[in-house]
Write an enzyme that holds these catalytic residues in place. Structure first.
Site, PDB file in Angstrom:
ATOM      1  N   SER A 194     -24.087 -29.537   4.002  1.00 22.10           N
ATOM      2  CA  SER A 194     -23.349 -28.351   3.470  1.00 22.10           C
ATOM      3  C   SER A 194     -22.543 -28.750   2.280  1.00 22.10           C
ATOM      4  CB  SER A 194     -22.579 -27.462   4.572  1.00 22.10           C
ATOM      5  OG  SER A 194     -21.870 -28.543   5.258  1.00 22.10           O
ATOM      6  N   ARG A 195     -21.745 -27.727   1.697  1.00 20.07           N
ATOM      7  CA  ARG A 195     -20.799 -28.062   0.738  1.00 20.07           C
ATOM      8  C   ARG A 195     -19.657 -27.905   1.404  1.00 20.07           C
ATOM      9  NH1 ARG A 195     -22.341 -28.114  -4.578  1.00 20.07           N
ATOM     10  NH2 ARG A 195     -24.448 -27.438  -4.823  1.00 20.07           N
ATOM     11  N   ALA A 196     -18.350 -28.429   0.764  1.00 26.57           N
ATOM     12  CA  ALA A 196     -17.117 -28.503   1.565  1.00 26.57           C
ATOM     13  C   ALA A 196     -16.675 -27.057   1.838  1.00 26.57           C
ATOM     14  CB  ALA A 196     -16.170 -28.967   0.563  1.00 26.57           C
ATOM     15  N   ILE A 197     -15.985 -26.973   3.044  1.00 21.64           N
ATOM     16  CA  ILE A 197     -15.467 -25.527   3.372  1.00 21.64           C
ATOM     17  C   ILE A 197     -14.002 -25.475   2.915  1.00 21.64           C
ATOM     18  CG2 ILE A 197     -15.181 -24.062   5.228  1.00 21.64           C
ATOM     19  CD1 ILE A 197     -17.913 -24.477   6.099  1.00 21.64           C
ATOM     20  N   THR A 203     -21.201 -33.328   1.825  1.00 16.65           N
ATOM     21  CA  THR A 203     -22.176 -34.162   1.224  1.00 16.65           C
ATOM     22  C   THR A 203     -22.992 -33.419   0.094  1.00 16.65           C
ATOM     23  OG1 THR A 203     -22.502 -35.348   3.580  1.00 16.65           O
ATOM     24  CG2 THR A 203     -24.470 -35.145   2.344  1.00 16.65           C
ATOM     25  N   ASP A 255     -13.504 -21.405  15.754  1.00 14.51           N
ATOM     26  CA  ASP A 255     -14.667 -22.048  15.886  1.00 14.51           C
ATOM     27  C   ASP A 255     -15.155 -22.476  17.116  1.00 14.51           C
ATOM     28  OD1 ASP A 255     -17.232 -22.831  14.804  1.00 14.51           O
ATOM     29  OD2 ASP A 255     -16.450 -24.394  13.547  1.00 14.51           O
TER      30      ASP A 255
END
Lengths: 517, 517
Positions: A194-197, A203, A255
């Site tokens: 995934s991209r940065a949250i 990555t 989460d």
């Protein structure tokens, strides 16, 4: 009733329609009710009643809902009260402590996917579906229901390996290395990252600097067929409902584990994963704060895998210090390739080989870590990496020196002699983000020293990179107030330990499992 | 930043301010953020960003918030981003399955009381704080924190008795009778009831037809001193946070046990109750569906009482059929006084004496029910009732014939010979509400027959009362579609059982407790 639709250009927490008081009374609709908009039956889950903006006979609808309905400004749409959906009964049952069956969980997930449930209702479901009030059977139903909201891909191979990190460690650039080592042995590993949250670089953010990360399912299949693996970006194709749930969770920063593990596993199910290694970075402030939490998480994840036919292993790593020295997309890409070329900070190779080693052991290797080291040092991993880069439309001859970070650089120096104390990960991330990472790919931080190092007054401690002066200034300001790296005359004792501090199941247990199977 | 306040005349699910996009960017505020409005620090927990209604430099605020701030139309107020309150951390911890301490629970309740938490956040807390994820210690902290949001009254007497029904049974008019029987024995019983929420008539709705029900704490103390008891209306004085929580729960129709019992008990703690009898009506569709649920509820309630120093007993009653024959404020008031005068439907006296009897046993009586019967038939209860009515500024000489229901009446007849089947409580309530109950005090239903009765074609089954023809017509329409009473040629077997089907603790257990103390 028939109402004239207008675009409602507002930002509000969820799909909301505005109607007049008169029209609300005729329809019998109040602020917490759902309404159904025909042309095609879209549901809006929140209503504003006001006579200030809206005139009788009008309805203001969010642009997104207008699009979903296929309605244009000034179109007449049919609006009616929509009774509480059946899935609300299931959420209520869960809040009251009941156990949900497959159909009940399916109705909740489908109504989330269809936009029928409001964010408050999703949040109530997630809050009730907590570790003490959801059992593994329910989590397995949830996983399958989530997987069913998107595509499923049959890669045409078995077994299918995957690697997933819970995240939270700055500079964790090991994924392409792990994938390259594993794929070099002919083991398929279609890794979606995934991209940065909230971090400075996911990555997909750094891989994106040297090859494509967005792949549809067809190109994914082709890449796995030709190169044996990918390090692409997970997208809306697989278990997309997870993203809607995350959006509802984000404002409260929650989460909870049952939904988290279902969400992770649902994407694996969609891709046909048979063997999954979970990296659990453990440390203060991470999702896994201590060994007890790691054991709980691993236990649930492994059992969920057993129910769903996925062999899961978990490796506990250290969330306390950055992996390698680079933070930020281009800087991390550069360090990643350096490690594949046999250079770079040893902590990156160590973690990558430990993780890849476990996957090799899943495939029958005895001492996976040594094997992984051998694959890395022999150049086989680099060769595989270049094949995968090519399969993802990148330049297979890419070299670290091709990757140029931002030209606005600030060196931060030690103000006296001493030892570098433990780094503050949160502050490192905050400074890198202030410099523009991850959207400015050249922005980030290089750590010239790490915790425990002896430094002299005037030594460069770290360097901040940015793509323009104003963001560099912003990052310098952030570094001044946050002090991400401190030097102290007292030496710091850094415990000598490998990149992995615990494994679940234990090696002994695994030997038993392998003996049995 | 300084913004000009305007009243936002909208109905929306929670306190919401509207600002322009520009101003939102300057303040760094998004739709899910909280903002703080000075003059006095009120917090608004939801933000709409729109350029349609609002101009740069303006803020639209709900009237309630304007009042809270002391701001008038056109006043300049100071608006700033308000970081997530500390209590959100506690809610997050609970969602993640953690245990909350006294301070954490206190911060949640105080922030709910102060309007700092949004309804979605309250809902998330309630959903997480469920039977499997909240222990009795936490529920006790919650109870005390809720009680601390309002006044506490010291009536200057000990012990203090109370009676509380979970509700859900139409026509349940026993409270003034129970209070009169108990108070006639010199046992203080300051009973606060509520008005109807979803039913056709709450206790306060029918008591209001013959005396005052709104009492401040001073008049409450005086009434208890002079008459020994009251049947007044619970108001915002005691544990008011409960009402805010109920408002957040209502749209999803939830009422999970840990918050429910804390809410009930918090009002008792505020009034200094030492002995509490809970009436648990049990039946399909009621809050207590079966004996297992009754046992769970009673167990928690009794244990919570033990922690908080309140002796609790629970009596399971029948939620399946209406108590008595009258539904609706004036009709119920009339039947209640008839029973006190020794007339009326025997099911009312039976339930009242069974409940009052348990309270008398708490005070040391051996066979409480017989004693209660004796008090009722001797006229002592009626005498005490008249004293209390006087203390609540009613006419102590009130007679059933003084209470005149609506003059628009529809008799519903049997269309053939047969037996009255089980009544449908929900439909009876719906028809009474369609007739105007509880706000039209003269509206309601009289049941001329009850389940099991043999009727002849043409017999009056029930009568609908209304205050005007249009509501009567509406009720007739409702009765036609819902058929609240059906006649069938087959006889119905009505089990012979007393008004109370189980007690917790059991009498044997109680004997042990009394022996010990």
């Amino acid at each position: 009733m028939k109402l004239t639709a207008h675009a409602f250009k507002v930002s509000i927490s969820e799909p909301t329609a505005a109607i007049t008081r008169d029209d609300s009374l005729v329809m019998g609709v109040g602020p917490n009710d759902h309404i159904r908009i025909s042309l095609n039956g879209s549901v809006v889950s929140s209503v504003i009643i006001t006579d200030e903006l809206v005139k009788k006979g009008e309805i203001y609808l969010p642009t997104l809902i207008m699009e979903k309905c296929g309605a244009y400004e000034g179109d007449v749409v049919d609006v009616e009260y929509c009774p509480l959906p059946e899935s609300i009964r299931s959420i209520r049952k869960k809040i009251h402590g009941g156990k949900l069956n497959k159909e009940e969980i399916g109705s909740v997930i489908n109504d989330i996917m269809d936009g029928v449930l409001s964010e408050r209702e999703i949040l109530a479901f997630v809050s009730a579906f907590n570790v003490h009030n959801a059992d593994l059977t329910e989590i397995a139903y949830l996983t399958r229901a989530m997987a069913a909201t998107g595509k499923t891909v049959d890669l045409g191979v078995r077994p299918v390996f995957d690697f997933h990190s819970l995240g939270g460690v700055p500079g964790n650039k090991v994924t392409p290395i792990v994938v390259s080592i594993v794929a070099s042995q002919g083991l398929p590993i279609p890794k979606l990252s995934s991209r940065a949250i909230s971090s400075a670089c996911g990555t997909s953010d750094f891989v994106d600097t040297f090859c494509d990360v967005e792949m549809d399912s067809e190109s994914l299949k082709n890449a796995v067929r030709t190169a044996g693996g990918v390090f692409a970006c997970g997208n809306e194709d697989y278990a997309p409902v997870g993203n809607i749930i995350i959006k509802a969770e984000r404002p409260m920063g929650i989460d909870p584990r049952p939904v988290m593990i279902a969400s992770i596993m649902s994407k694996k199910i969609a891709l046909g994963t048979t063997h999954l290694l979970m990296d659990l970075p453990m440390g203060e402030g991470a999702k896994i704060p201590d060994m007890e939490a790691a054991e709980d998480f691993a236990g649930d994840m492994i059992s969920l895998g057993t129910i769903l036919g996925v062999h899961v292993e978990c490796a506990v790593s250290d969330a306390g210090k950055p992996i390698g020295r680079a933070i930020g997309p281009i800087l991390e890409a550069r360090e990643c390739i350096e490690v594949l070329e046999g250079r770079g900070d040893p902590s990156v190779a160590a973690k990558a080989c430990a993780m890849a080693g476990i996957i090799l052991e899943m495939a029958g290797e005895n001492d996976g870590e040594s094997k992984a080291r051998e694959i890395l040092s022999s150049g086989k991993a680099l060769k595989k990496f270049r094949e995968i880069v090519k399969a993802q439309n990148g330049d297979p001859a890419i070299e670290p020196s091709d990757l140029i970070p931002g030209e606005f650089v600030k060196e931060v120096h030690a103000r006296f002699d001493g030892y570098v104390q433990y780094l503050d990960n949160r502050s490192i991330v905050a400074v890198a983000k202030a410099a523009g990472a991850p959207s400015d790919t050249g922005a980030g931080i290089m750590l010239d020293h790490k915790a425990g190092d002896l430094v002299k007054k005037g030594d460069v401690l770290f360097r901040i990179f940015a793509e323009n002066q104003s963001k560099l200034d912003r990052a310098i300001e952030s570094a001044r107030s946050r002090r991400p790296m401190k030097v102290d005359p007292e030496p710091v004792s850094i415990p000598e330990r490998g990149p992995i501090t615990a494994r679940f199941p234990s090696k002994e247990m695994l030997d038993l499992i392998r003996f049995r199977s």
